[in-house]
Design a protein around this motif. Structure first.
Motif, PDB file in Angstrom:
ATOM      1  N   GLY A  41     -68.727  82.102  11.643  1.00  0.00           N
ATOM      2  CA  GLY A  41     -68.915  82.998  12.776  1.00  0.00           C
ATOM      3  C   GLY A  41     -70.203  82.743  13.530  1.00  0.00           C
ATOM      4  N   GLY A  42     -71.266  82.477  12.794  1.00  0.00           N
ATOM      5  CA  GLY A  42     -72.549  82.230  13.443  1.00  0.00           C
ATOM      6  C   GLY A  42     -72.516  81.012  14.338  1.00  0.00           C
ATOM      7  N   LEU A  43     -71.911  79.935  13.852  1.00  0.00           N
ATOM      8  CA  LEU A  43     -71.819  78.725  14.667  1.00  0.00           C
ATOM      9  C   LEU A  43     -70.924  78.933  15.885  1.00  0.00           C
ATOM     10  CD1 LEU A  43     -71.593  75.998  11.886  1.00  0.00           C
ATOM     11  CD2 LEU A  43     -73.528  76.482  13.398  1.00  0.00           C
ATOM     12  N   VAL A  44     -69.796  79.576  15.681  1.00  0.00           N
ATOM     13  CA  VAL A  44     -68.854  79.777  16.794  1.00  0.00           C
ATOM     14  C   VAL A  44     -69.466  80.695  17.851  1.00  0.00           C
ATOM     15  CG1 VAL A  44     -66.636  80.807  17.432  1.00  0.00           C
ATOM     16  CG2 VAL A  44     -66.789  79.296  15.452  1.00  0.00           C
ATOM     17  N   ILE A  45     -70.028  81.812  17.415  1.00  0.00           N
ATOM     18  CA  ILE A  45     -70.621  82.757  18.375  1.00  0.00           C
ATOM     19  C   ILE A  45     -71.769  82.107  19.133  1.00  0.00           C
ATOM     20  CG2 ILE A  45     -71.988  84.883  18.536  1.00  0.00           C
ATOM     21  CD1 ILE A  45     -69.040  85.437  18.233  1.00  0.00           C
ATOM     22  N   PHE A  58     -76.240  87.449  13.013  1.00  0.00           N
ATOM     23  CA  PHE A  58     -75.739  88.505  12.137  1.00  0.00           C
ATOM     24  C   PHE A  58     -74.397  89.027  12.625  1.00  0.00           C
ATOM     25  CE2 PHE A  58     -75.512  92.930  10.684  1.00  0.00           C
ATOM     26  CZ  PHE A  58     -75.555  92.705   9.323  1.00  0.00           C
ATOM     27  N   VAL A  59     -74.272  89.256  13.917  1.00  0.00           N
ATOM     28  CA  VAL A  59     -72.996  89.710  14.481  1.00  0.00           C
ATOM     29  C   VAL A  59     -71.925  88.649  14.238  1.00  0.00           C
ATOM     30  CG1 VAL A  59     -71.776  90.254  16.639  1.00  0.00           C
ATOM     31  CG2 VAL A  59     -74.030  91.236  16.194  1.00  0.00           C
ATOM     32  N   LEU A  63     -68.429  89.035  12.034  1.00  0.00           N
ATOM     33  CA  LEU A  63     -67.130  88.694  12.622  1.00  0.00           C
ATOM     34  C   LEU A  63     -66.462  87.550  11.863  1.00  0.00           C
ATOM     35  CD1 LEU A  63     -67.967  88.921  16.433  1.00  0.00           C
ATOM     36  CD2 LEU A  63     -66.676  90.558  15.057  1.00  0.00           C
ATOM     37  N   GLY A  64     -67.238  86.573  11.454  1.00  0.00           N
ATOM     38  CA  GLY A  64     -66.689  85.466  10.683  1.00  0.00           C
ATOM     39  C   GLY A  64     -66.170  85.911   9.324  1.00  0.00           C
ATOM     40  N   ALA A  65     -66.910  86.804   8.666  1.00  0.00           N
ATOM     41  CA  ALA A  65     -66.468  87.326   7.378  1.00  0.00           C
ATOM     42  C   ALA A  65     -65.184  88.139   7.532  1.00  0.00           C
ATOM     43  CB  ALA A  65     -67.566  88.171   6.739  1.00  0.00           C
ATOM     44  N   MET A  66     -65.096  88.913   8.614  1.00  0.00           N
ATOM     45  CA  MET A  66     -63.881  89.680   8.863  1.00  0.00           C
ATOM     46  C   MET A  66     -62.696  88.745   9.116  1.00  0.00           C
ATOM     47  SD  MET A  66     -65.440  92.812  11.134  1.00  0.00           S
ATOM     48  CE  MET A  66     -63.862  93.555  11.478  1.00  0.00           C
ATOM     49  N   ALA A  67     -62.929  87.655   9.837  1.00  0.00           N
ATOM     50  CA  ALA A  67     -61.860  86.679  10.079  1.00  0.00           C
ATOM     51  C   ALA A  67     -61.423  86.020   8.774  1.00  0.00           C
ATOM     52  CB  ALA A  67     -62.332  85.617  11.084  1.00  0.00           C
ATOM     53  N   LEU A  68     -62.386  85.729   7.901  1.00  0.00           N
ATOM     54  CA  LEU A  68     -62.054  85.132   6.610  1.00  0.00           C
ATOM     55  C   LEU A  68     -61.223  86.094   5.762  1.00  0.00           C
ATOM     56  CD1 LEU A  68     -62.521  82.612   4.881  1.00  0.00           C
ATOM     57  CD2 LEU A  68     -64.515  83.766   3.928  1.00  0.00           C
ATOM     58  N   ILE A  69     -61.568  87.377   5.769  1.00  0.00           N
ATOM     59  CA  ILE A  69     -60.786  88.377   5.038  1.00  0.00           C
ATOM     60  C   ILE A  69     -59.374  88.460   5.613  1.00  0.00           C
ATOM     61  CG2 ILE A  69     -60.551  90.855   4.566  1.00  0.00           C
ATOM     62  CD1 ILE A  69     -63.649  90.914   4.433  1.00  0.00           C
ATOM     63  N   TRP A  70     -59.268  88.449   6.923  1.00  0.00           N
ATOM     64  CA  TRP A  70     -57.947  88.505   7.559  1.00  0.00           C
ATOM     65  C   TRP A  70     -57.109  87.296   7.148  1.00  0.00           C
ATOM     66  CZ3 TRP A  70     -55.680  85.209  11.156  1.00  0.00           C
ATOM     67  CH2 TRP A  70     -54.458  85.641  11.655  1.00  0.00           C
ATOM     68  N   LEU A  71     -57.714  86.093   7.162  1.00  0.00           N
ATOM     69  CA  LEU A  71     -56.989  84.898   6.739  1.00  0.00           C
ATOM     70  C   LEU A  71     -56.564  85.001   5.284  1.00  0.00           C
ATOM     71  CD1 LEU A  71     -59.094  82.103   8.451  1.00  0.00           C
ATOM     72  CD2 LEU A  71     -56.701  82.665   8.913  1.00  0.00           C
ATOM     73  N   TRP A  72     -57.448  85.514   4.429  1.00  0.00           N
ATOM     74  CA  TRP A  72     -57.127  85.665   3.008  1.00  0.00           C
ATOM     75  C   TRP A  72     -55.958  86.624   2.823  1.00  0.00           C
ATOM     76  CZ3 TRP A  72     -58.190  83.342  -1.428  1.00  0.00           C
ATOM     77  CH2 TRP A  72     -57.879  84.008  -2.614  1.00  0.00           C
ATOM     78  N   ARG A  73     -56.004  87.752   3.553  1.00  0.00           N
ATOM     79  CA  ARG A  73     -54.907  88.724   3.458  1.00  0.00           C
ATOM     80  C   ARG A  73     -53.609  88.150   3.989  1.00  0.00           C
ATOM     81  NH1 ARG A  73     -57.096  94.597   5.439  1.00  0.00           N
ATOM     82  NH2 ARG A  73     -58.047  95.222   3.470  1.00  0.00           N
TER      83      ARG A  73
END
Length: 80
Positions: A41-45, A58-59, A63-73
């Protein structure tokens, strides 16, 4: 020193992301989610929005961690 900062930011971002996404994760998984989210997320943002400073990172980490959780789910092992 940068590694320690990444772990601290990753732990905070992982904690916030797991709470926002409504999952319970052990501390190691939370830090791993946050660190991977911080990298992705940090690199993309920073690249897309050209955001500078630690707040933008940090933002992006959250967001990157949330995307990773979504992919995992969505695509991870079922039954959890």
């Amino acid at each position: 020193m940068a590694i320690i900062g990444l772990i601290i930011i990753g732990a905070a971002a992982g904690f916030i992301a797991t709470r926002l996404m409504g999952i319970e994760a052990d501390p190691v998984s939370t830090v791993a989610i946050g660190v991977l989210g911080a990298l992705a997320g940090g690199l993309v943002i920073r690249f897309i929005l050209m955001v500078s400073g630690w707040l933008g990172g940090f933002v992006g980490a959250v967001l990157g961690a949330m995307a990773l959780i979504w992919l995992w789910r969505s695509y991870g092992p079922k039954g959890r």
